[in-house]
Design an enzyme around this catalytic site. Structure first.
Site, PDB file in Angstrom:
ATOM      1  N   HIS A  21      -3.587  -4.355   7.911  1.00 57.63           N
ATOM      2  CA  HIS A  21      -3.659  -3.194   8.803  1.00 57.63           C
ATOM      3  C   HIS A  21      -2.720  -3.357   9.991  1.00 57.63           C
ATOM      4  O   HIS A  21      -2.877  -4.291  10.784  1.00 57.63           O
ATOM      5  CB  HIS A  21      -5.079  -2.871   9.303  1.00 57.63           C
ATOM      6  CG  HIS A  21      -5.243  -1.399   9.550  1.00 57.63           C
ATOM      7  ND1 HIS A  21      -4.779  -0.801  10.689  1.00 57.63           N
ATOM      8  CD2 HIS A  21      -5.742  -0.413   8.783  1.00 57.63           C
ATOM      9  CE1 HIS A  21      -5.011   0.494  10.610  1.00 57.63           C
ATOM     10  NE2 HIS A  21      -5.586   0.769   9.460  1.00 57.63           N
ATOM     11  N   ARG A  53      -6.993  12.765   1.134  1.00 58.97           N
ATOM     12  CA  ARG A  53      -5.903  13.239   1.995  1.00 58.97           C
ATOM     13  C   ARG A  53      -4.533  12.712   1.562  1.00 58.97           C
ATOM     14  O   ARG A  53      -3.522  13.267   1.915  1.00 58.97           O
ATOM     15  CB  ARG A  53      -6.182  12.921   3.468  1.00 58.97           C
ATOM     16  CG  ARG A  53      -5.968  11.494   3.863  1.00 58.97           C
ATOM     17  CD  ARG A  53      -6.105  11.333   5.366  1.00 58.97           C
ATOM     18  NE  ARG A  53      -7.461  11.571   5.815  1.00 58.97           N
ATOM     19  CZ  ARG A  53      -8.059  10.916   6.817  1.00 58.97           C
ATOM     20  NH1 ARG A  53      -7.377  10.005   7.493  1.00 58.97           N
ATOM     21  NH2 ARG A  53      -9.294  11.155   7.157  1.00 58.97           N
ATOM     22  N   HIS A  68      -5.610   3.625  -1.644  1.00 60.37           N
ATOM     23  CA  HIS A  68      -6.925   4.006  -1.106  1.00 60.37           C
ATOM     24  C   HIS A  68      -7.222   5.439  -1.524  1.00 60.37           C
ATOM     25  O   HIS A  68      -6.544   6.370  -1.074  1.00 60.37           O
ATOM     26  CB  HIS A  68      -6.865   3.877   0.427  1.00 60.37           C
ATOM     27  CG  HIS A  68      -8.160   4.155   1.127  1.00 60.37           C
ATOM     28  ND1 HIS A  68      -8.286   4.070   2.492  1.00 60.37           N
ATOM     29  CD2 HIS A  68      -9.380   4.512   0.666  1.00 60.37           C
ATOM     30  CE1 HIS A  68      -9.532   4.363   2.843  1.00 60.37           C
ATOM     31  NE2 HIS A  68     -10.214   4.641   1.754  1.00 60.37           N
ATOM     32  N   ASN A  92       0.855  -1.185   0.000  1.00 57.65           N
ATOM     33  CA  ASN A  92       0.000   0.000   0.000  1.00 57.65           C
ATOM     34  C   ASN A  92       0.896   1.243   0.000  1.00 57.65           C
ATOM     35  O   ASN A  92       1.714   1.428   0.901  1.00 57.65           O
ATOM     36  CB  ASN A  92      -0.898  -0.049   1.254  1.00 57.65           C
ATOM     37  CG  ASN A  92      -1.815   1.149   1.351  1.00 57.65           C
ATOM     38  OD1 ASN A  92      -1.405   2.280   1.093  1.00 57.65           O
ATOM     39  ND2 ASN A  92      -3.059   0.926   1.726  1.00 57.65           N
ATOM     40  N   THR A  97     -17.306  -2.445  15.727  1.00 64.69           N
ATOM     41  CA  THR A  97     -16.415  -2.235  16.874  1.00 64.69           C
ATOM     42  C   THR A  97     -14.983  -2.652  16.555  1.00 64.69           C
ATOM     43  O   THR A  97     -14.047  -2.105  17.102  1.00 64.69           O
ATOM     44  CB  THR A  97     -16.904  -3.032  18.094  1.00 64.69           C
ATOM     45  OG1 THR A  97     -17.273  -4.325  17.660  1.00 64.69           O
ATOM     46  CG2 THR A  97     -18.066  -2.358  18.771  1.00 64.69           C
ATOM     47  N   HIS A 110       1.005   6.268   1.791  1.00 61.90           N
ATOM     48  CA  HIS A 110       1.749   7.239   2.593  1.00 61.90           C
ATOM     49  C   HIS A 110       2.952   7.838   1.877  1.00 61.90           C
ATOM     50  O   HIS A 110       3.555   8.775   2.382  1.00 61.90           O
ATOM     51  CB  HIS A 110       2.065   6.649   3.966  1.00 61.90           C
ATOM     52  CG  HIS A 110       0.789   6.383   4.710  1.00 61.90           C
ATOM     53  ND1 HIS A 110      -0.135   7.382   4.944  1.00 61.90           N
ATOM     54  CD2 HIS A 110       0.241   5.244   5.180  1.00 61.90           C
ATOM     55  CE1 HIS A 110      -1.185   6.856   5.562  1.00 61.90           C
ATOM     56  NE2 HIS A 110      -0.986   5.562   5.709  1.00 61.90           N
ATOM     57  N   ARG A 166      -9.294   8.175  -0.816  1.00 56.43           N
ATOM     58  CA  ARG A 166     -10.242   8.563   0.236  1.00 56.43           C
ATOM     59  C   ARG A 166     -11.166   9.660  -0.260  1.00 56.43           C
ATOM     60  O   ARG A 166     -10.816  10.453  -1.135  1.00 56.43           O
ATOM     61  CB  ARG A 166      -9.476   9.060   1.472  1.00 56.43           C
ATOM     62  CG  ARG A 166      -8.636   7.974   2.136  1.00 56.43           C
ATOM     63  CD  ARG A 166      -8.076   8.485   3.449  1.00 56.43           C
ATOM     64  NE  ARG A 166      -9.131   8.654   4.413  1.00 56.43           N
ATOM     65  CZ  ARG A 166      -9.435   7.788   5.389  1.00 56.43           C
ATOM     66  NH1 ARG A 166      -8.725   6.683   5.528  1.00 56.43           N
ATOM     67  NH2 ARG A 166     -10.416   8.019   6.217  1.00 56.43           N
ATOM     68  N   GLU A 177     -11.102  -9.228   3.592  1.00 57.23           N
ATOM     69  CA  GLU A 177      -9.799  -8.851   4.147  1.00 57.23           C
ATOM     70  C   GLU A 177     -10.000  -8.666   5.642  1.00 57.23           C
ATOM     71  O   GLU A 177     -10.787  -7.814   6.075  1.00 57.23           O
ATOM     72  CB  GLU A 177      -9.266  -7.575   3.501  1.00 57.23           C
ATOM     73  CG  GLU A 177      -7.923  -7.187   4.111  1.00 57.23           C
ATOM     74  CD  GLU A 177      -7.099  -6.229   3.268  1.00 57.23           C
ATOM     75  OE1 GLU A 177      -7.219  -6.259   2.027  1.00 57.23           O
ATOM     76  OE2 GLU A 177      -6.344  -5.452   3.869  1.00 57.23           O
ATOM     77  N   GLU A 207      -8.721   0.503  -2.959  1.00 54.73           N
ATOM     78  CA  GLU A 207      -9.512   0.586  -1.715  1.00 54.73           C
ATOM     79  C   GLU A 207     -10.406   1.800  -1.793  1.00 54.73           C
ATOM     80  O   GLU A 207      -9.955   2.892  -2.150  1.00 54.73           O
ATOM     81  CB  GLU A 207      -8.591   0.744  -0.509  1.00 54.73           C
ATOM     82  CG  GLU A 207      -7.878  -0.517  -0.141  1.00 54.73           C
ATOM     83  CD  GLU A 207      -7.007  -0.305   1.094  1.00 54.73           C
ATOM     84  OE1 GLU A 207      -7.039   0.782   1.696  1.00 54.73           O
ATOM     85  OE2 GLU A 207      -6.283  -1.227   1.427  1.00 54.73           O
TER      86      GLU A 207
HETATM   87  N1  PXP Z   1      -5.836  -3.104   4.277  1.00 52.10           N
HETATM   88  C1  PXP Z   1      -6.792  -2.152   4.307  1.00 52.10           C
HETATM   89  C2  PXP Z   1      -8.172  -2.510   3.904  1.00 52.10           C
HETATM   90  C3  PXP Z   1      -6.488  -0.829   4.680  1.00 52.10           C
HETATM   91  O1  PXP Z   1      -7.460   0.106   4.708  1.00 52.10           O
HETATM   92  C4  PXP Z   1      -5.152  -0.512   5.021  1.00 52.10           C
HETATM   93  C5  PXP Z   1      -4.788   0.885   5.409  1.00 52.10           C
HETATM   94  O2  PXP Z   1      -5.054   1.741   4.359  1.00 52.10           O
HETATM   95  C6  PXP Z   1      -4.193  -1.523   4.952  1.00 52.10           C
HETATM   96  C7  PXP Z   1      -4.571  -2.817   4.600  1.00 52.10           C
HETATM   97  C8  PXP Z   1      -2.760  -1.271   5.262  1.00 52.10           C
HETATM   98  O3  PXP Z   1      -2.591  -0.920   6.594  1.00 52.10           O
HETATM   99  P1  PXP Z   1      -1.202  -0.369   7.080  1.00 52.10           P
HETATM  100  O4  PXP Z   1      -0.938   0.906   6.320  1.00 52.10           O
HETATM  101  O5  PXP Z   1      -1.390  -0.155   8.529  1.00 52.10           O
HETATM  102  O6  PXP Z   1      -0.166  -1.412   6.759  1.00 52.10           O
END
Ligand code: PXP
Length: 248
Positions: free
Chosen positions: A198, A50, A44, A8, A105, A11, A46, A155, A74
Protein backbone atom coordinates in the site's frame (compact mmCIF):
# COMPACT_ATOMS: atom_id res chain seq x y z
CA UNK A 1 15.55 -15.59 -0.52
CA UNK A 2 14.44 -13.14 -3.21
CA UNK A 3 11.59 -10.84 -2.46
CA UNK A 4 8.54 -11.44 -4.69
CA UNK A 5 6.72 -8.63 -6.47
CA UNK A 6 2.97 -8.80 -6.98
CA UNK A 7 1.75 -6.13 -9.39
CA UNK A 8 -1.72 -4.83 -8.65
CA UNK A 9 -3.48 -3.96 -11.92
CA UNK A 10 -6.71 -2.49 -10.46
CA UNK A 11 -6.05 0.97 -11.80
CA UNK A 12 -5.71 -0.18 -15.38
CA UNK A 13 -9.38 -1.08 -14.93
CA UNK A 14 -10.01 2.32 -13.32
CA UNK A 15 -8.79 4.03 -16.51
CA UNK A 16 -10.75 1.63 -18.71
CA UNK A 17 -13.93 2.23 -16.73
CA UNK A 18 -13.59 6.00 -17.14
CA UNK A 19 -14.79 5.43 -20.72
CA UNK A 20 -16.90 2.34 -20.16
CA UNK A 21 -15.22 0.38 -22.96
CA UNK A 22 -12.63 -2.39 -23.08
CA UNK A 23 -9.42 -0.30 -23.28
CA UNK A 24 -6.95 -0.43 -21.59
CA UNK A 25 -7.27 -4.11 -20.79
CA UNK A 26 -6.08 -5.26 -17.32
CA UNK A 27 -5.40 -8.74 -18.73
CA UNK A 28 -2.93 -7.25 -21.21
CA UNK A 29 -1.31 -5.35 -18.34
CA UNK A 30 -1.06 -8.61 -16.38
CA UNK A 31 0.80 -10.32 -19.24
CA UNK A 32 3.15 -7.34 -19.65
CA UNK A 33 3.76 -7.20 -15.90
CA UNK A 34 4.73 -10.88 -15.78
CA UNK A 35 7.03 -10.45 -18.76
CA UNK A 36 8.64 -7.43 -17.07
CA UNK A 37 9.49 -9.36 -13.90
CA UNK A 38 6.39 -9.47 -11.72
CA UNK A 39 6.10 -12.75 -9.83
CA UNK A 40 2.33 -12.61 -9.65
CA UNK A 41 -0.72 -10.45 -10.28
CA UNK A 42 -2.93 -8.90 -7.64
CA UNK A 43 -6.49 -7.75 -8.31
CA UNK A 44 -9.14 -6.47 -5.93
CA UNK A 45 -12.74 -7.24 -6.84
CA UNK A 46 -14.51 -4.59 -4.83
CA UNK A 47 -18.09 -4.94 -3.71
CA UNK A 48 -18.98 -1.84 -5.75
CA UNK A 49 -16.96 -3.11 -8.81
CA UNK A 50 -15.41 0.33 -9.16
CA UNK A 51 -12.42 -1.04 -11.10
CA UNK A 52 -11.90 -4.79 -11.55
CA UNK A 53 -15.02 -6.61 -12.82
CA UNK A 54 -16.20 -10.19 -12.42
CA UNK A 55 -15.30 -10.80 -16.07
CA UNK A 56 -11.76 -9.48 -15.40
CA UNK A 57 -11.35 -12.01 -12.59
CA UNK A 58 -12.54 -14.82 -14.89
CA UNK A 59 -9.98 -13.84 -17.53
CA UNK A 60 -7.15 -13.20 -15.08
CA UNK A 61 -7.71 -16.51 -13.33
CA UNK A 62 -7.64 -18.34 -16.67
CA UNK A 63 -4.58 -16.60 -18.05
CA UNK A 64 -2.56 -16.94 -14.85
CA UNK A 65 -3.41 -20.58 -14.47
CA UNK A 66 -2.43 -21.18 -18.13
CA UNK A 67 0.93 -19.57 -17.38
CA UNK A 68 1.33 -21.28 -14.01
CA UNK A 69 1.61 -17.90 -12.26
CA UNK A 70 -0.11 -16.85 -9.03
CA UNK A 71 -3.25 -14.73 -8.83
CA UNK A 72 -3.60 -12.90 -5.54
CA UNK A 73 -7.31 -12.18 -5.21
CA UNK A 74 -8.04 -9.30 -2.84
CA UNK A 75 -11.53 -9.31 -1.42
CA UNK A 76 -13.74 -8.20 1.43
CA UNK A 77 -14.92 -10.67 4.08
CA UNK A 78 -18.36 -11.23 2.53
CA UNK A 79 -20.32 -14.28 1.44
CA UNK A 80 -20.52 -13.00 -2.14
CA UNK A 81 -16.73 -12.70 -2.38
CA UNK A 82 -16.17 -16.04 -0.69
CA UNK A 83 -18.42 -17.71 -3.29
CA UNK A 84 -16.42 -16.13 -6.11
CA UNK A 85 -13.11 -17.17 -4.52
CA UNK A 86 -14.36 -20.73 -4.03
CA UNK A 87 -15.34 -20.89 -7.70
CA UNK A 88 -11.86 -19.84 -8.86
CA UNK A 89 -9.72 -21.23 -6.02
CA UNK A 90 -6.95 -18.68 -6.68
CA UNK A 91 -3.41 -19.35 -5.51
CA UNK A 92 -3.81 -16.62 -2.88
CA UNK A 93 -6.60 -14.65 -1.25
CA UNK A 94 -5.98 -11.46 0.68
CA UNK A 95 -8.81 -10.32 2.95
CA UNK A 96 -9.10 -6.55 3.12
CA UNK A 97 -11.47 -4.13 4.82
CA UNK A 98 -13.96 -2.31 2.66
CA UNK A 99 -16.46 -1.08 5.23
CA UNK A 100 -15.65 1.40 7.97
CA UNK A 101 -16.51 -1.04 10.74
CA UNK A 102 -13.98 -3.60 9.41
CA UNK A 103 -11.16 -1.08 9.62
CA UNK A 104 -8.67 -0.55 12.42
CA UNK A 105 -7.04 2.80 13.09
CA UNK A 106 -4.08 1.75 10.92
CA UNK A 107 -6.42 1.03 8.02
CA UNK A 108 -6.07 -2.77 8.03
CA UNK A 109 -8.66 -5.41 8.76
CA UNK A 110 -9.87 -5.55 12.37
CA UNK A 111 -9.05 -9.23 12.85
CA UNK A 112 -9.00 -8.92 16.64
CA UNK A 113 -12.51 -7.42 16.68
CA UNK A 114 -13.91 -9.86 14.11
CA UNK A 115 -12.13 -13.10 14.92
CA UNK A 116 -15.36 -15.07 15.49
CA UNK A 117 -16.50 -14.65 11.91
CA UNK A 118 -13.07 -14.29 10.27
CA UNK A 119 -11.81 -17.64 11.62
CA UNK A 120 -14.37 -19.87 9.80
CA UNK A 121 -14.09 -17.64 6.74
CA UNK A 122 -10.31 -18.21 6.59
CA UNK A 123 -10.75 -21.95 7.17
CA UNK A 124 -13.20 -22.33 4.26
CA UNK A 125 -10.82 -20.61 1.83
CA UNK A 126 -7.77 -22.48 3.10
CA UNK A 127 -9.64 -25.81 2.81
CA UNK A 128 -10.33 -24.93 -0.83
CA UNK A 129 -6.59 -24.63 -1.39
CA UNK A 130 -5.99 -20.87 -1.33
CA UNK A 131 -3.21 -19.36 0.75
CA UNK A 132 -5.03 -16.88 2.97
CA UNK A 133 -3.53 -13.54 3.85
CA UNK A 134 -4.95 -10.84 6.11
CA UNK A 135 -4.22 -7.18 5.40
CA UNK A 136 -3.44 -5.69 8.81
CA UNK A 137 -1.85 -2.65 10.38
CA UNK A 138 1.46 -2.96 12.22
CA UNK A 139 -0.36 -3.65 15.48
CA UNK A 140 0.71 -6.51 17.80
CA UNK A 141 -2.89 -7.31 18.70
CA UNK A 142 -3.88 -7.70 15.06
CA UNK A 143 -0.86 -9.91 14.29
CA UNK A 144 -1.71 -12.17 17.24
CA UNK A 145 -5.32 -12.32 16.06
CA UNK A 146 -4.22 -13.21 12.51
CA UNK A 147 -2.29 -16.14 13.93
CA UNK A 148 -5.24 -17.12 16.12
CA UNK A 149 -7.70 -17.24 13.18
CA UNK A 150 -5.40 -19.55 11.21
CA UNK A 151 -4.15 -17.21 8.45
CA UNK A 152 -0.99 -18.34 6.68
CA UNK A 153 0.10 -14.83 5.74
CA UNK A 154 -0.20 -11.26 6.99
CA UNK A 155 0.17 -8.38 4.59
CA UNK A 156 1.38 -5.37 6.55
CA UNK A 157 -0.27 -2.08 5.63
CA UNK A 158 2.54 0.27 4.62
CA UNK A 159 0.27 3.23 3.77
CA UNK A 160 0.89 5.27 6.94
CA UNK A 161 4.67 4.94 6.58
CA UNK A 162 4.58 5.89 2.87
CA UNK A 163 2.31 8.89 3.54
CA UNK A 164 4.60 10.12 6.33
CA UNK A 165 7.65 9.92 4.02
CA UNK A 166 5.86 11.79 1.21
CA UNK A 167 4.57 14.44 3.63
CA UNK A 168 8.09 14.98 5.00
CA UNK A 169 7.21 13.85 8.55
CA UNK A 170 10.54 12.20 9.36
CA UNK A 171 9.77 11.36 13.01
CA UNK A 172 6.41 9.80 12.17
CA UNK A 173 7.94 7.88 9.25
CA UNK A 174 10.64 6.54 11.57
CA UNK A 175 8.06 5.43 14.13
CA UNK A 176 5.93 3.78 11.45
CA UNK A 177 8.94 1.96 10.05
CA UNK A 178 9.89 0.72 13.53
CA UNK A 179 6.33 -0.57 13.98
CA UNK A 180 6.46 -2.36 10.60
CA UNK A 181 9.79 -3.98 11.54
CA UNK A 182 8.47 -5.12 14.92
CA UNK A 183 5.25 -6.45 13.34
CA UNK A 184 7.26 -8.39 10.74
CA UNK A 185 9.41 -9.96 13.47
CA UNK A 186 6.38 -10.85 15.58
CA UNK A 187 4.51 -12.37 12.63
CA UNK A 188 7.50 -14.44 11.52
CA UNK A 189 8.01 -15.72 15.08
CA UNK A 190 4.38 -16.88 15.05
CA UNK A 191 5.06 -18.76 11.81
CA UNK A 192 3.18 -16.34 9.55
CA UNK A 193 4.55 -15.44 6.13
CA UNK A 194 4.98 -11.66 5.91
CA UNK A 195 3.95 -9.52 2.93
CA UNK A 196 3.67 -5.74 2.70
CA UNK A 197 1.86 -3.25 0.54
CA UNK A 198 0.00 0.00 0.00
CA UNK A 199 1.36 3.31 -1.18
CA UNK A 200 4.83 2.01 -2.05
CA UNK A 201 6.84 4.02 -4.59
CA UNK A 202 10.51 4.26 -5.64
CA UNK A 203 11.31 6.36 -2.55
CA UNK A 204 9.65 4.15 0.05
CA UNK A 205 10.41 0.71 -1.35
CA UNK A 206 13.97 0.47 0.00
CA UNK A 207 13.35 0.41 3.78
CA UNK A 208 10.31 -1.86 3.37
CA UNK A 209 12.10 -4.29 1.06
CA UNK A 210 15.02 -4.33 3.50
CA UNK A 211 12.87 -5.83 6.29
CA UNK A 212 14.28 -9.37 6.22
CA UNK A 213 11.04 -11.19 7.12
CA UNK A 214 9.09 -9.63 4.23
CA UNK A 215 8.66 -12.16 1.41
CA UNK A 216 6.38 -10.28 -0.99
CA UNK A 217 5.44 -6.72 -1.88
CA UNK A 218 2.17 -5.84 -3.59
CA UNK A 219 2.37 -2.60 -5.53
CA UNK A 220 -0.22 -1.03 -7.80
CA UNK A 221 -1.13 2.63 -7.97
CA UNK A 222 2.40 4.02 -8.30
CA UNK A 223 3.43 1.54 -10.99
CA UNK A 224 0.32 2.20 -13.09
CA UNK A 225 0.93 5.93 -12.64
CA UNK A 226 4.57 5.61 -13.71
CA UNK A 227 3.45 3.56 -16.71
CA UNK A 228 1.90 6.77 -18.08
CA UNK A 229 5.33 8.38 -18.15
CA UNK A 230 7.78 5.57 -18.86
CA UNK A 231 5.69 2.51 -19.78
CA UNK A 232 4.62 -0.38 -17.58
CA UNK A 233 7.58 -2.68 -18.20
CA UNK A 234 10.30 -0.09 -17.42
CA UNK A 235 8.41 1.00 -14.27
CA UNK A 236 8.22 -2.60 -13.03
CA UNK A 237 11.83 -3.31 -13.96
CA UNK A 238 13.02 -0.29 -11.98
CA UNK A 239 10.93 -1.28 -8.94
CA UNK A 240 12.25 -4.84 -9.19
CA UNK A 241 15.85 -3.53 -9.32
CA UNK A 242 15.28 -1.34 -6.24
CA UNK A 243 13.81 -4.33 -4.37
CA UNK A 244 16.78 -6.49 -5.29
CA UNK A 245 19.23 -3.75 -4.25
CA UNK A 246 17.51 -3.37 -0.86
CA UNK A 247 17.91 -7.09 -0.30
CA UNK A 248 21.53 -7.42 -1.43
N1 PXP B 1 -2.04 -4.52 -0.79
C1 PXP B 1 -3.35 -4.43 -0.50
C2 PXP B 1 -3.94 -5.39 0.46
C3 PXP B 1 -4.17 -3.46 -1.11
O1 PXP B 1 -5.48 -3.38 -0.80
C4 PXP B 1 -3.58 -2.58 -2.05
C5 PXP B 1 -4.42 -1.55 -2.74
O2 PXP B 1 -5.41 -2.17 -3.47
C6 PXP B 1 -2.22 -2.73 -2.34
C7 PXP B 1 -1.47 -3.70 -1.68
C8 PXP B 1 -1.54 -1.87 -3.34
O3 PXP B 1 -1.51 -0.55 -2.93
P1 PXP B 1 -1.06 0.57 -3.94
O4 PXP B 1 -2.03 0.55 -5.09
O5 PXP B 1 -1.12 1.81 -3.15
O6 PXP B 1 0.33 0.22 -4.40
Amino acid sequence: MTLRLGVNIDHVATIRNARGGAYPDPARAAVEALEAGADGITAHLREDRRHISDADIDRLAALLSERGRPLNFEMAVTQEMQDIALRHRPHAVCLVPERREERTTEGGLDVAGGHNWIKPFVARLADAGSRVSLFVGADPQQIDAAHHVGAQVVELHTGAFCDAVRDGHAKLAGDQLDALRAAARQAAELGLEVHAGHGIDYETVDPIAAIPQVMELNIGHFLIGEAIFVGLAPAIQRMRALMDEARS
